[in-house]
Design a protein around this motif. Structure first.
Motif, PDB file in Angstrom:
ATOM      1  N   GLU A  41       8.234  -9.904   6.084  1.00 27.11           N
ATOM      2  CA  GLU A  41       7.740  -9.852   4.653  1.00 27.11           C
ATOM      3  C   GLU A  41       6.386 -10.061   4.633  1.00 27.11           C
ATOM      4  O   GLU A  41       5.839 -10.956   4.940  1.00 27.11           O
ATOM      5  N   TYR A  42       5.637  -9.081   4.223  1.00 25.88           N
ATOM      6  CA  TYR A  42       4.074  -9.202   3.895  1.00 25.88           C
ATOM      7  C   TYR A  42       3.797  -9.362   2.187  1.00 25.88           C
ATOM      8  O   TYR A  42       2.514  -9.788   1.947  1.00 25.88           O
ATOM      9  N   ALA A  43       4.768  -9.116   1.443  1.00 29.03           N
ATOM     10  CA  ALA A  43       4.426  -9.444   0.087  1.00 29.03           C
ATOM     11  C   ALA A  43       5.713  -9.430  -0.634  1.00 29.03           C
ATOM     12  O   ALA A  43       6.787  -9.218  -0.180  1.00 29.03           O
ATOM     13  N   GLY A  67      13.777  -4.630   7.885  1.00 24.63           N
ATOM     14  CA  GLY A  67      13.697  -4.838   6.502  1.00 24.63           C
ATOM     15  C   GLY A  67      14.125  -3.692   5.560  1.00 24.63           C
ATOM     16  O   GLY A  67      14.168  -2.330   6.336  1.00 24.63           O
ATOM     17  N   PRO A  68      14.637  -3.674   4.702  1.00 22.83           N
ATOM     18  CA  PRO A  68      15.027  -2.557   3.892  1.00 22.83           C
ATOM     19  C   PRO A  68      14.026  -1.636   3.617  1.00 22.83           C
ATOM     20  O   PRO A  68      12.598  -2.097   3.699  1.00 22.83           O
ATOM     21  N   VAL A  69      13.988  -0.401   3.419  1.00 19.35           N
ATOM     22  CA  VAL A  69      13.160   0.767   3.542  1.00 19.35           C
ATOM     23  C   VAL A  69      13.115   1.012   1.833  1.00 19.35           C
ATOM     24  O   VAL A  69      13.966   0.766   1.000  1.00 19.35           O
ATOM     25  N   PRO A  70      12.102   1.507   1.462  1.00 21.00           N
ATOM     26  CA  PRO A  70      11.685   2.089   0.006  1.00 21.00           C
ATOM     27  C   PRO A  70      12.750   2.838  -0.569  1.00 21.00           C
ATOM     28  O   PRO A  70      13.482   3.611   0.271  1.00 21.00           O
ATOM     29  N   GLN A  96       8.609  -4.673   0.500  1.00 26.45           N
ATOM     30  CA  GLN A  96       7.435  -4.902   1.250  1.00 26.45           C
ATOM     31  C   GLN A  96       7.563  -5.482   2.519  1.00 26.45           C
ATOM     32  O   GLN A  96       7.466  -6.960   2.644  1.00 26.45           O
ATOM     33  N   ASN A  97       7.807  -4.948   3.525  1.00 22.45           N
ATOM     34  CA  ASN A  97       7.906  -5.463   5.017  1.00 22.45           C
ATOM     35  C   ASN A  97       7.224  -4.669   6.117  1.00 22.45           C
ATOM     36  O   ASN A  97       7.152  -3.447   5.776  1.00 22.45           O
ATOM     37  N   LEU A  98       6.989  -5.185   7.294  1.00 24.38           N
ATOM     38  CA  LEU A  98       6.239  -4.351   8.267  1.00 24.38           C
ATOM     39  C   LEU A  98       6.918  -4.777   9.618  1.00 24.38           C
ATOM     40  O   LEU A  98       7.538  -5.779   9.773  1.00 24.38           O
ATOM     41  N   ASN A  99       6.600  -3.953  10.568  1.00 23.74           N
ATOM     42  CA  ASN A  99       7.056  -3.995  12.102  1.00 23.74           C
ATOM     43  C   ASN A  99       5.781  -3.812  12.974  1.00 23.74           C
ATOM     44  O   ASN A  99       4.868  -3.329  12.774  1.00 23.74           O
ATOM     45  N   VAL A 100       5.944  -5.007  14.010  1.00 25.68           N
ATOM     46  CA  VAL A 100       4.996  -5.141  15.003  1.00 25.68           C
ATOM     47  C   VAL A 100       5.584  -4.753  16.330  1.00 25.68           C
ATOM     48  O   VAL A 100       6.572  -5.497  16.875  1.00 25.68           O
ATOM     49  N   LYS A 184      -4.214  -6.683   4.264  1.00 28.82           N
ATOM     50  CA  LYS A 184      -4.599  -7.910   4.163  1.00 28.82           C
ATOM     51  C   LYS A 184      -3.984  -8.948   5.244  1.00 28.82           C
ATOM     52  O   LYS A 184      -4.292  -9.628   5.750  1.00 28.82           O
ATOM     53  N   TRP A 185      -2.543  -8.552   5.071  1.00 30.16           N
ATOM     54  CA  TRP A 185      -1.543  -9.502   6.140  1.00 30.16           C
ATOM     55  C   TRP A 185      -2.034  -9.076   7.334  1.00 30.16           C
ATOM     56  O   TRP A 185      -2.227 -10.268   8.286  1.00 30.16           O
ATOM     57  N   VAL A 186      -2.160  -7.965   7.591  1.00 27.82           N
ATOM     58  CA  VAL A 186      -2.499  -7.613   9.311  1.00 27.82           C
ATOM     59  C   VAL A 186      -4.046  -8.528   9.415  1.00 27.82           C
ATOM     60  O   VAL A 186      -4.206  -9.083  10.520  1.00 27.82           O
ATOM     61  N   ARG A 187      -5.033  -8.450   8.601  1.00 21.89           N
ATOM     62  CA  ARG A 187      -6.300  -9.123   8.708  1.00 21.89           C
ATOM     63  C   ARG A 187      -5.890 -10.430   9.169  1.00 21.89           C
ATOM     64  O   ARG A 187      -6.524 -11.048   9.943  1.00 21.89           O
ATOM     65  N   GLU A 188      -5.063 -11.217   8.400  1.00 17.84           N
ATOM     66  CA  GLU A 188      -4.867 -12.522   8.232  1.00 17.84           C
ATOM     67  C   GLU A 188      -4.040 -13.005   9.668  1.00 17.84           C
ATOM     68  O   GLU A 188      -4.092 -14.314   9.950  1.00 17.84           O
TER      69      GLU A 188
END
Lengths: 537, 537
Positions: A41-43, A67-70, A96-100, A184-188
């Motif tokens: 979760e990024y937001a 995470g759930p998709v849009p 609002q989720n991402l994968n790495v 911004k999540w990526v940056r931080e």
């Protein structure tokens, strides 16, 4: 995204692999030399409101499942899920989720970061929608950190309610602002995943390309990325303004029986009612404008300066120097694969058949188009001239030219032209390049040619990885490749024998356009969706 | 179901692989020595009406992409999609389609046919819902034809509207009748896919087990299958009759504002309205009965004679001789995996911790249960005694006993007890056996142990394949295994060292039940779903 035959035992223990983020600890999975963190979760966000930073947590949170998709307005089975293997997933507006995917979780590795922005216009899709989006093979082979992002789409991402009051002034931007928040999540946080926040590349296909170009025109995103790669991501020719977006909000509010006074209820009504109202607004939009509604953030020349593909829109000074890769696919939406399942390999057709079909498709331009096609693609059979995309290729050419004319940063252009094996032989289609970009064509029934795919995906994925590392796509596996300038238009043609060609298809594209065979909207055989089941309405 | 690294180029040409069915020609895919036909329509149906034979077609129809899966009332991300990798897909009530994996399309091969009936109670799931359901590896390794079937579920499959008129007398059975129709399709068409219509085995897990037992109690299905394998498919203790099903129909009609006169509108209202009404009926059912509504066909002792797990219900003479395999999993819903992600390998706990937790869970029975667990599973750590399922295991034991007592055909009993590698070490959970049954554990991050999984899946898949070929599960890879009789209760314990044990866990099960730690509904740590996004309402 999908199970793969494992070499090692996967490990996901309470203490390994665990990384520290700004908000708390995350536990992922390690398997076959790749660390995978899913559904981060990024937001968080209220419907029609800007995303905010997620809450912090104690202890270790699991990041082992997506995470759930849009939420989509409708979810269909593609006309042929065989040529485009999909991975559907439960939907939510709280997406609002991402994968790495990363080969390392050492803060000091500082690997290049490649952020994948998915397609589907700004209406459909997800970070995991198409099986080819899985980042594991690219991360391992390229020694890069791959990130894929979910964000709000369609009415939830772009409905401009600003005419309903100050509170909703940003509602037309929230889908794009989710993306900004993810960057911004990526940056931080990406250093904890072995990535370098000072070397972030955006890459995206189709709608993912639109979204990247739009980010470049949003000051709030400046500095969050350092290079971009746009694949079949052009062809958008309209943009909203607050003025022409207002009637869409009015139609939806009207359908829901909401007024300026009661508009707040739109934040809490069940999603399927909102989706129904949106379908109503789609129909009204076509009645009013004759065109299909394409969601975009509204141009206000403050938050968003407009898609540079649109007549008269300039690249912003702040981002025009960003290095760019831009490519498309030979067949795109006109690909022969969309009817080869009935007719088989088009290269087995008789000369008479081919000539008759060329006449039917291109009329008086048939002979000239065939002549130009033979010059552009000397190794391909004449029938392939029936399946030349210009709907994407022409705007891509214009984009590269425009960047040269406006003195923008370096731009490299490519086209993916390799004959696909399915149905005996098909021109490559819209999305066919992704299995090669992500370096795992051997997982795709419709695209894998033993002994050939391995080399071609080394060339294509190698191009993006070289660009990620050095800002220059050249690598030892390919011939030398120059940027587009005012008087030079080189294109890397990815094929069984990849090579750089100069202005190789300019006349061909112009003739096909003259013949009015643009593909979608044109006379050509176009890709149709199966109109399968709808998840919502 | 999901892409796999390919060895050969996949072939799906207009002329190969093509098979002739009763209704027309189908084109599938051939890849890595397996023929795959996806999304074959076996029936068509109006909402709440019996399935009918599909229409015939001219030419060759594509069977390369899966068909839509059944509409669910709600679709969620499982609490942990890591331990249970899912494959979601667009939903439709028009979901009467099946998939075939086969090593041959020679009519004269006559290979055993294994028809997979999915779980999810009679409410959820699909033929492709869980990634482990992919039939390719089992078909190739076992040299069998694997079929998986989609059919109507929940309100669409079982709402008994018979009190609303003659026209709806069958509506409570249509979900099961879809299954019957699919078995008729198998009987009439499977030879074209290399299968033997005279040697059909049904196998299913959880709700798939219920459905198989229900088919055995439906005369219309007699003769369409020849043996059954039921996995963790018991524990159902209620059944509908026309009488106690009527209030459910009344609640739904009432919510939708429908009367006897207007009831026909229920066939055409948007699905999400029907789903909303169903959620209302679920709440009312709990108010009325104190229990959760479990969909089943109504018992009328003509079309359906009731689930034999229910007190007083007898197996029918016509099917009682059908050979049966019956097995469950050591942990099922109580598996430690559901919190090991926080606590890690339970075998690392101190003796004090384990004893305290045993006391907490089992009270005065703790010491006896630990003693019995050590006798039943001498190679396992004491902490595993906390995660013994009886919710499934006990009814399975009763089912086997009942068949012995009623003089039914042979019944073999098994339990899957192998420690899973995820989170450092977890008791196997509900569904954990499927990756082994389908012989592809090496594709599952949470379940694969290099060098061990390969042998255990040979044993388990080998058991089903031997049963499919010979009506007897014994094979050279396992110790000799006898049937359950009145005075003998052998259980094949599948584990790192698989062996036959006699009455090995009888006292253990009885004690855990006495302690009231049944798992769901009991005091034990139970599996909870994440309550993720809902596709509909």
């Amino acid at each position: 995204m999908y199970p793969k035959r494992l070499i090692h035992q996967a490990i996901s223990n309470p203490d390994f692999p665990v990384v520290e983020t700004k908000y708390g600890k995350l536990r992922g999975t390690w398997t076959d030399d790749c660390f995978i963190f899913r559904g981060i979760e990024y937001a968080k966000a209220r419907r029609f409101h800007l995303p905010e930073e997620p809450d912090c947590w104690e202890g270790v949170k699991a990041a082992v499942a997506y995470g759930p998709v849009p939420d989509e307005i409708s979810t269909r089975i593609p006309g042929d899920a065989f040529t485009e293997p999909h991975y559907w997933y439960p939907q939510s507006e709280f997406c609002q989720n991402l994968n790495v995917w990363t080969p390392s979780i050492d803060r000091d590795r500082k690997l290049p970061v490649m952020v994948w922005i998915h397609g589907g216009g700004q209406e459909h899709g997800s970070a995991i929608e198409i099986s080819a989006y899985d980042g594991e093979e690219l991360a391992k082979w390229g020694n890069v950190v791959v990130v894929s992002v979910n964000h709000r789409l369609n009415v939830l991402g772009y409905l401009d309610l600003s005419s309903y009051g100050e509170e909703y002034q940003d509602s037309g931007y929230v889908g794009m602002m989710d993306l900004v928040q993810s960057l911004k999540w990526v940056r931080e946080n990406i250093r904890s995943f072995g990535g370098d926040p000072e070397n972030v590349m955006l890459f995206g296909q189709s709608g993912g390309g639109f979204k990247i170009l739009e980010l470049m025109q949003m000051p709030t995103a400046d500095g969050l990325y350092h290079k971009v790669s746009i694949h079949s991501g052009t062809g958008k020719d309209t943009c909203f303004t607050h003025e022409n977006a207002a009637p869409v909000a009015r139609d939806i509010a009207e359908y829901l029986g909401l007024t300026k006074e009661s508009i707040r209820e739109i934040e809490t009504i069940p999603y399927y009612q909102l989706a129904k109202a949106t379908n109503y607004a789609y129909d009204r939009f076509i009645e009013r404008t004759g065109a299909r509604l394409q969601w975009t953030p509204p141009v206000d020349n403050e938050k968003f300066f407009g898609n540079p593909q649109i007549e008269g829109v300039q690249f912003r000074e702040e981002t025009k120097q960003i290095p760019m890769l831009a490519g498309s696919v030979l067949g795109e939406f006109t690909s022969s694969c969309h009817h080869n399942d009935q007719i088989g390999d088009i290269d087995t057709w008789s000369q008479e058949t081919v000539e008759a079909l060329l006449k039917e498709r291109y009329g008086v331009y048939a002979d000239d188009i065939l002549e130009q096609f033979r010059k552009a693609y000397p190794d391909k059979g004449a029938a392939n001239a029936l399946y030349v995309d210009v709907f994407m290729r022409k705007p891509h050419r214009n984009l590269c030219r425009m960047r040269a004319d406006q003195g923008c940063g370096p731009t490299w252009n490519w086209i993916f032209a390799m004959d696909m094996p399915c149905y005996g032989g098909s021109t490559p289609w819209h999305n066919a390049d992704e299995a090669y970009i992500f370096h795992h064509a051997e997982y795709f029934e419709s695209e894998y040619i033993p002994g050939v795919s391995e080399r071609v995906q080394d060339e294509m994925a190698g191009t993006l990885v070289a660009f990620a590392y050095t800002n220059n796509p050249n690598h030892t596996g390919l011939p030398q490749w120059e940027t587009v300038t005012k008087d030079r238009f080189p294109t890397m043609v990815f094929d069984r024998k990849s090579e750089v060609r100069y202005n190789h298809d300019e006349k061909l594209i112009d003739l096909v356009e003259k013949a009015g065979a643009l593909g979608p909207g044109g006379k050509g055989p176009v890709r149709t969706y199966g109109g399968g089941p709808r998840a919502h309405v």
